[in-house]
Design an enzyme around this catalytic site. Structure first.
Site, short mmCIF file in Angstrom:
data_model
loop_
_atom_site.label_atom_id
_atom_site.label_comp_id
_atom_site.label_asym_id
_atom_site.label_seq_id
_atom_site.Cartn_x
_atom_site.Cartn_y
_atom_site.Cartn_z
N GLU A 195 -8.40 16.79 7.32
CA GLU A 195 -7.38 17.74 6.90
C GLU A 195 -6.26 17.06 6.10
OE1 GLU A 195 -6.89 20.92 6.85
OE2 GLU A 195 -8.52 21.74 8.07
N THR A 223 -4.29 14.46 6.44
CA THR A 223 -3.04 14.23 7.15
C THR A 223 -2.57 12.78 7.14
OG1 THR A 223 -4.32 14.09 9.21
CG2 THR A 223 -3.29 16.22 8.69
N GLY A 246 0.82 -1.20 0.00
CA GLY A 246 0.00 0.00 0.00
C GLY A 246 0.85 1.25 0.00
N THR A 247 0.21 2.37 0.24
CA THR A 247 0.92 3.64 0.22
C THR A 247 2.00 3.69 1.29
OG1 THR A 247 -1.14 4.69 -0.52
CG2 THR A 247 0.60 6.13 0.25
N ALA A 248 1.67 3.29 2.52
CA ALA A 248 2.64 3.37 3.61
C ALA A 248 3.86 2.49 3.34
CB ALA A 248 1.98 2.98 4.92
N LYS A 304 -3.70 20.84 -5.52
CA LYS A 304 -4.55 21.18 -4.39
C LYS A 304 -4.00 22.43 -3.71
CE LYS A 304 -6.02 19.47 0.14
NZ LYS A 304 -5.98 18.34 1.08
#
Length: 511
Positions: free
Chosen positions: A346, A348, A15-17, A81
């Site tokens: 937010e 994060t 995954g991303t992590a 963004k």
């Protein structure tokens, strides 16, 4: 003589992590003799993605990896963004942008907000958004890179981040990591071995009996927290009394509605809905409290508020806000969902992975795994989680909404101590203090505090050193320059095409 450095790193989960960790470790530590990174993941185990938006710190991470921005934009279907638009949070019908970058100009040695507050007292009614180039450009659908070399331009005050397909980002980083020497092993972990004397993890065992040994293990196994939670038995600290949302439903849909370089968070009766525009689709989700709405009803709310045709079935998620009481235990470091979860209000989530990787690299251990470095890692990580929690709670607590049981609960939250102090200080004098280099800047706090209805009773006395006419003239000039500058920027679509970051038309059909 110093102890031997850690050379064998095993990452459990992709995954991303997982792939962010692999990419950073191979980039920074890859030249250490004998150093190796092995990532174990199973295609049969899905990854959880509750958001695809980021904050400006991702720019530094990508640059550290040597990523070409336009290549990245194409490969991950990314858009830019400039901030987050909050709709209906203060009250139904109200909206504001929490922008990246600063507001206005500091004058006479004091912060801009004091002159803004003085202007409001004099009858200036424009919202704080009007003094932010990021907010004004974002709402106009326009983008250009910051111009730090021109400090007199509003563009020198701009910051930006990305909105991207998290799955594609993970695959993008996997390609980089494997090219740099990381090794991926496909397999499902069925057991974790530990040293009988120290309790350190020694290896993981895969289906079929294969084992993978290591010295440092990085847990990216998601909510399961296979190594830190299950094996090391590190307790979970529950923050749901402050952040009661415990569920989400997510779904992509076809492009539709306004095309802006902004993430949108719209308050709903029992939570909030995200909208993240990518180049090829919209990412959508409804974060909600299961104590205040049934899952089927929450799904109906989401489906009724899409800007395009759904592209898949809804993906249902459950979670608890909070974190593991320690993020690094013995020779195991947890990243991402394995370490904790704070809702993506937010944006994060990816940042917490990134900052923990940076902290690990700064404190990279030798084979002694010294407790001093581990304690520092845990202290700084906990502080960051707590700071982000306080900022998230602010959005809920500073609301006038009383139209549902959920919002009545949120309005009466017993705020954490750090948040209460910030609110009291701002309400008293318009002052904001950033503690311990916390993630969110004074400008971020100013945006949400003011826009969600917390009005200071006073401001810095020096703001009165400008007479009435001069104060109003300066404020009007700042607004005009920002509006004119924003209007001259290219649209985001034009910018991507001109710079080579736009995807091919055929890719628009690939969700």
């Amino acid at each position: 003589m110093s102890a031997a450095p850690v050379r064998k790193v095993v990452i459990v989960g992709g995954g991303t992590a997982g792939w962010m960790a692999a990419a950073a470790l191979t980039r920074i530590m890859g030249d250490l003799p004998g150093f190796s990174v092995t990532l174990v993941e199973s295609e049969a185990i899905g990854t959880v993605g509750v958001g695809e938006a980021t904050i400006p710190q991702i720019i530094g991470f990508n640059r550290m990896l040597g990523i070409d921005e336009m290549h990245f934009m194409r490969e991950t279907r990314a858009t830019y963004k400039l901030g987050i638009e909050f709709v209906d949070w203060l009250r139904p019908g109200h909206a504001y942008v929490h922008p990246f970058g600063s507001f206005g100009l500091d004058m006479l040695g004091i912060e801009f907000q004091h002159f803004y507050l003085r202007g409001r007292e004099l009858g200036e009614t424009d919202p704080i958004d009007a003094y932010s180039i990021a907010a004004m450009a974002g709402k106009a659908g326009r983008f250009f890179w910051p111009q730090a070399e021109n400090p007199k331009s509003p563009m020198s005050k701009l910051s930006y981040a990305f909105q991207f397909d998290a799955g594609r980002y993970a695959r993008f980083l996997r390609t980089m990591s494997e090219a740099a020497g990381a090794r991926r092993i496909e397999g499902k972990i069925v057991d974790v071995g530990q040293d009988s004397e120290t309790g350190f993890v020694s290896h993981v065992e895969l289906e079929g009996g294969r084992t993978v040994e290591g010295e440092l293990f990085i847990d990216c196994s998601g909510f399961r927290s296979m190594l830190l939670g299950q094996t090391m038995d590190v307790a979970f600290n529950d923050w749901s009394k402050w952040l009661p949302c415990d569920s989400a439903v997510a779904i992509p849909c076809e492009l539709g509605g306004r095309n802006e370089p902004l993430t949108r968070a719209t308050a709903r009766p029992a939570g909030w809905q995200w909208r993240i525009p990518l180049q090829h689709r919209l990412g959508n989700g409804h974060v909600f409290s299961s104590a205040h709405i049934e899952r089927d009803a929450a799904t109906d709310v989401l489906l009724a508020n899409l800007d395009g045709k759904p592209l898949s079935d809804p993906n249902q998620l459950s979670f608890t806000a909070g974190h593991r009481s320690r993020f690094w235990e013995k020779n195991v470091v947890a990243l991402g969902l394995a370490a904790g979860f704070l809702e993506p209000l937010e944006s994060t989530s990816i940042h917490l992975v990134q900052s923990s990787i940076a902290r690990l690299l700064a404190l990279f251990p030798d084979t002694r795994f010294n407790e001093v470095e581990i304690a520092r890692f845990n202290m700084e990580t906990l502080r960051e989680y707590s700071d982000i929690r306080d900022f998230l709670v602010l959005h809920y607590r500073a609301s006038e909404r009383d139209d549902s049981e959920f919002w009545r609960y949120c309005r009466n939250l017993d705020a954490p101590g750090g948040l209460s102090e910030k609110i009291d200080m701002f309400r008293s004098s318009g002052r904001i203090f950033r503690e311990n280099n916390e993630l969110f800047t004074e400008a971020s706090w100013l945006s949400v505090l003011l826009s969600q209805g917390i009005h200071p009773e006073n401001y810095h006395p020096a703001a009165c050193m400008l007479d009435t006419d001069e104060t109003r003239t300066r404020l009007r000039h700042i607004r005009d320059v920002i509006a004119q500058t924003a209007g001259q920027l290219p649209t985001q679509d034009d910018f991507l095409r001109e710079q080579g970051g736009a995807i091919a038309p055929a890719d628009l059909l690939q969700a």
